[in-house]
Design an enzyme around this catalytic site. Structure first.
Site, PDB file in Angstrom:
ATOM      1  N   THR A 273      31.359  37.356  40.111  1.00 38.69           N
ATOM      2  CA  THR A 273      32.198  37.575  40.813  1.00 38.69           C
ATOM      3  C   THR A 273      33.764  36.884  39.427  1.00 38.69           C
ATOM      4  O   THR A 273      33.445  37.156  38.470  1.00 38.69           O
ATOM      5  CB  THR A 273      32.363  36.009  40.918  1.00 38.69           C
ATOM      6  OG1 THR A 273      32.336  34.893  40.078  1.00 38.69           O
ATOM      7  CG2 THR A 273      32.295  35.423  42.154  1.00 38.69           C
ATOM      8  N   ASP A 274      34.507  37.421  39.851  1.00 36.95           N
ATOM      9  CA  ASP A 274      35.452  37.092  38.521  1.00 36.95           C
ATOM     10  C   ASP A 274      35.564  35.966  38.607  1.00 36.95           C
ATOM     11  O   ASP A 274      35.355  35.321  39.767  1.00 36.95           O
ATOM     12  CB  ASP A 274      36.924  37.880  39.256  1.00 36.95           C
ATOM     13  CG  ASP A 274      37.694  38.695  37.745  1.00 36.95           C
ATOM     14  OD1 ASP A 274      37.530  37.430  36.992  1.00 36.95           O
ATOM     15  OD2 ASP A 274      38.739  38.435  38.416  1.00 36.95           O
ATOM     16  N   TRP A 275      35.807  35.365  37.620  1.00 31.71           N
ATOM     17  CA  TRP A 275      36.228  34.178  37.221  1.00 31.71           C
ATOM     18  C   TRP A 275      36.760  32.990  38.430  1.00 31.71           C
ATOM     19  O   TRP A 275      37.831  33.219  38.732  1.00 31.71           O
ATOM     20  CB  TRP A 275      37.114  33.732  35.768  1.00 31.71           C
ATOM     21  CG  TRP A 275      35.659  33.395  34.433  1.00 31.71           C
ATOM     22  CD1 TRP A 275      35.590  32.603  33.745  1.00 31.71           C
ATOM     23  CD2 TRP A 275      34.545  34.738  34.273  1.00 31.71           C
ATOM     24  NE1 TRP A 275      34.444  32.959  32.524  1.00 31.71           N
ATOM     25  CE2 TRP A 275      33.983  34.516  33.669  1.00 31.71           C
ATOM     26  CE3 TRP A 275      34.569  35.754  35.306  1.00 31.71           C
ATOM     27  CZ2 TRP A 275      32.851  34.536  33.209  1.00 31.71           C
ATOM     28  CZ3 TRP A 275      33.598  36.168  35.236  1.00 31.71           C
ATOM     29  CH2 TRP A 275      32.597  36.030  33.756  1.00 31.71           C
ATOM     30  N   GLY A 277      36.653  33.094  41.843  1.00 32.00           N
ATOM     31  CA  GLY A 277      36.579  34.546  42.499  1.00 32.00           C
ATOM     32  C   GLY A 277      36.233  33.488  43.755  1.00 32.00           C
ATOM     33  O   GLY A 277      34.535  33.438  43.709  1.00 32.00           O
TER      34      GLY A 277
END
Length: 775
Positions: A273-275, A277
């Site tokens: 994931t993006d941070w 997310g």
């Protein structure tokens, strides 16, 4: 009480598993290692280590944070099984880590390379690969394992806050440039994470907005670049985006993360994931989003509970764990690489300086204003940005560098003399303005407000016109994460317009030239003022050596060879997506950070991609819209002739060749672009033309010629048919257009193409019908 029971169970399991014969990563099979892992260890591995201040595992955070201070995150170490923590670090323009460390007199600066829009504007895959090799070397030598880059989302709208990190409005350019970057970085034995998968085209409410996009537009525009990068460079990891896509969070979307990415495209790596997310950790596991970063206790607990109560099949969790372990096995940390903490920053500074010159785009050059004549020595330097040069954007795309060469410094280094009195006035003004603006400091990662343009009196301008040989006017723009740009940022301010006119009037009256330098990350308005100066150089944001790179081009040491990878519209409203974009909206970080919907606000909580496939030049050229500068446009200090164009067909591969000759007086490079028009374009609602291949020549001496060869597979001529869930090539006579831009076609060739169909999964469908733009 429940947490204590889980912790006790985990402790007992670990104790019982410790002893002779415990499988070790790299020595035992992955299945054996996974079989020896407790449920709790698996949950820790897929969740990451957490971040200080976000209730992560403080002991693990303390240990892993010391690996590479300032890195974005790490994986969770499990020492008893030989599983180390590996380091994940930003970012697209260079490694982003802390430059200084407590109790350590050494410095750990990294090289700030050119931003994405500039790298793409080189149209040179070999050059981008070489930049990637330099970046990857710093990743390796500073002890990181995976670089969270490149970013290759489509320039859907000129105001997207992260366009500076992205490459183009065209998926072919985006995919090819990203693939070159990945190959370069990964040649060092470190990994990349291509991002943001997918459709992250606005920053406004980015963690909660729902992008409504047709399956056709997804496959032809927004996912095609990712497909190219996956197939041509095999990135170690993919990073899922924050947004919803057709009603489902991308990190929780199995059709996106598994059916398309893995089943259709053949991706073998890991997805993270993006941070922060996504919301549902179990849904993310099921979707095939293997790792959740930076990791939160509630995610760990949800995964453990999900397996225990049957909501999450442990076989799925095992598969996610396996992909993470496969990634770890490749890393320098696992292999015990003894990193030096001393990459060759001097050599890399030379790489960024040279590479930046090739992506700068000469937009205008009347009467040979550039390069500056040999007798030009005294320069009147106007514009705040001339003295406060912008190396790149903000947020995760920023780099902690040792220095930034301003345009002022670059000109001085090149032997030009800059008026001291004018310089002192600007520097004093900037100091005062920055002190004033610092009281209204933006939140972490957000772009700061830049000082307004300084007013210069008519008297001062007349004095400069009398004694200087030329005027340089720099116009600057910056942007970054969390915020999209404003329309006022797209247009020139009244102060900028007034200064440009006053300087041009005075210098032209004195028989002297005026050159505008654009120190920008994305498109701005140029149509209303481009007739005023003699020359315009779009220098983008060229990294830490920016001032030197610009001076190299202005002086003629380097001939500009960059071309636009995006269209410059006449007005912002001319972009087809402007009807469905969060224009001048400022959504509070309270809403952004909650990652949940509050209201049903158009272009904030959801955005309808009603322009469909008509993004950028596909729209402007198909619908006959006037533009300020077209896609693919860029001037040179020399001229080129195209001759002997031909097309050959061989078993479904179309090879186009053309001779390109330097007909000017100085050496230079040319970008050759190949567009294709389908025979049924108008009837089948297809763009008037689409880019299918491109190449940049070597440097050609005056009078020198070279043959450029471009290949297109028949499958690349397909359009997506939603009704059939298939890529379909319509049979007939196709036009192969050899061009210097999308609106400067040098040769038109024709070839017969046979029918073809490739079935796909019927996925990622719209939840509700939309009114889509049609030809």
């Amino acid at each position: 009480m429940k947490k204590n029971i889980i912790s006790m169970a985990a402790a007992m399991a670990v104790l019982s598993a410790c002893g002779p014969g415990v499988p070790q990563l790299g020595k035992s099979s992955l299945d054996e290692v996974i079989g020896a892992m407790t449920l709790e260890e698996k949950a820790h591995l897929v969740v990451g280590t957490g971040m200080a201040g976000f209730s992560g595992d403080s002991a693990v955070i303390g240990a892993t944070k010391k690996l590479v201070p300032g890195a974005a995150g790490t994986t969770y170490p499990i020492e008893r099984l030989g599983i180390p923590a590996v380091v994940l670090a930003d970012g697209p323009a260079g490694l982003r880590i802390d430059p200084k460390r407590e109790g350590d007199s050494a410095t750990y600066y990294c090289t700030h390379f050119p931003i994405g829009t500039l790298l793409a504007s080189t149209w040179d895959q070999e050059l981008v690969e070489s930049v990637g090799r330099s970046i990857g070397n710093e990743v390796l030598e500073y002890g990181a394992d995976v670089l969270l880059a490149p970013a290759l989302n489509i320039h859907r709208n000129p105001l997207c806050g992260r366009n500076f990190e992205y490459y183009s409005e065209d998926p072919l350019v985006s995919g090819k440039i990203a693939a070159a970057y990945v190959r370069g970085v990964q040649s060092n034995g470190v990994g990349t994470s291509i991002k943001h998968f997918a459709v992250n085209n606005q920053e406004t409410n980015r963690m909660a907005t729902d992008a409504h996009v047709s399956p056709r537009a997804l496959r032809e525009i927004y996912l095609k670049g990712f497909e190219i990068a996956v197939k041509e460079s095999a990135p170690w990891t993919v990073m899922s985006s924050y947004n919803y896509l057709n009603g489902v969070y991308t990190s929780e979307n199995k059709e996106l993360q598994t059916t398309m990415l893995r089943d259709e495209w053949g991706f073998k790596g890991m997805v993270m994931t993006d941070w922060f997310g996504g919301k549902d950790a179990v849904a993310q596991m099921v979707a095939g989003n293997d790792m959740l970063q930076p990791g939160l206790p509630k995610q760990y607990e949800a995964i453990v509970k999900g397996v225990q109560d049957g909501a999450l099949d442990e076989a799925i969790l095992n598969q996610n764990v396996k992909r993470i372990l496969e990634m770890i096995l490749q890393t320098p940390h696992f292999k015990g690489y003894k990193y030096s903490n001393k990459p060759d920053l001097k050599a890399h500074a030379a790489v960024t300086r040279q590479s930046a010159t090739e992506g700068m785009v000469l937009l205008k050059n009347d009467n040979g204003a550039l390069p500056l004549a040999a007798d030009v020595k005294n320069v009147a330097l106007f514009g705040c940005t001339s003295y406060d040069f912008i190396a790149g954007g903000t947020g995760s795309g920023n780099v902690n560098r040792a220095y930034t060469v301003s345009l002022l410094d670059g000109l001085k280094n090149a032997g030009y003399v800059v008026d001291e009195a004018l310089k002192n006035s600007y520097e004093a003004y900037l100091k005062t303005e920055k002190e004033r603006l610092s009281k209204d400091k933006k939140e972490w990662f957000m772009p700061d407000t830049r000082p307004a343009e300084m007013a210069v009196s008519a008297q001062v301008i007349r004095e400069q016109a009398a004694k200087a040989d030329v005027a340089l006017v720099t116009l600057g723009r910056t942007s970054g994460e969390f915020l999209d740009r404003m329309v006022a940022d797209f247009n020139l301010t009244k102060e900028e317009q007034s200064m440009l006119k006053a300087v041009s009037d005075a210098f032209h009256a004195a028989g002297k030239k005026v050159v505008v330098v654009l120190n920008i990350g994305g498109v701005i308005e140029t149509a209303s003022w481009k007739s005023v100066p003699d020359a315009i150089l779009c220098a983008w944001q060229a990294g830490q050596e920016g001032g030197n790179s610009v001076a190299d081009v202005l002086s003629g040491k380097a001939s500009p060879s960059g071309k636009l990878t995006m269209t410059f519209p006449v007005k912002f409203e001319d972009a087809a997506s402007s009807a469905n974009f969060p224009i001048d909206m400022r959504v509070s970080t309270d809403l952004v950070n909650k990652g949940g919907k509050k209201n049903d606000v158009k272009d904030v909580d959801y955005t309808n991609y009603e322009e469909d496939i008509y993004v950028g030049y596909r729209y402007f050229d198909t619908f006959g819209k006037q533009v300020s500068y077209p896609f693919g446009y860029g001037l040179s200090y020399t001229t080129f002739a195209y001759d002997k164009a031909a097309v050959k067909s061989d078993n479904g591969v179309y090879t186009v060749s053309v001779e390109v000759k330097n007909t000017g007086k100085v050496a230079g490079k040319e970008v050759v672009q190949l567009y294709v028009s389908a025979p049924d374009a108008a009837d089948a609602n297809k763009p008037e033309k689409e880019l299918k291949a491109f190449a940049k020549t070597k440097e050609l001496k005056p009078g020198e010629a070279t043959v450029v060869t471009l290949k297109v597979n028949a499958a690349d001529l397909a359009s997506y048919d939603e009704a059939a869930s298939a890529w379909v090539v319509t049979p007939g006579n196709y036009k192969f257009l050899v061009g210097a831009s999308s609106r400067d076609i040098k040769a038109t060739l024709e070839a017969e193409v046979a029918a073809a169909t490739q079935k796909t999964n019927n996925i990622l469908k719209l939840q509700e019908p939309m009114s889509l733009l049609k030809r």
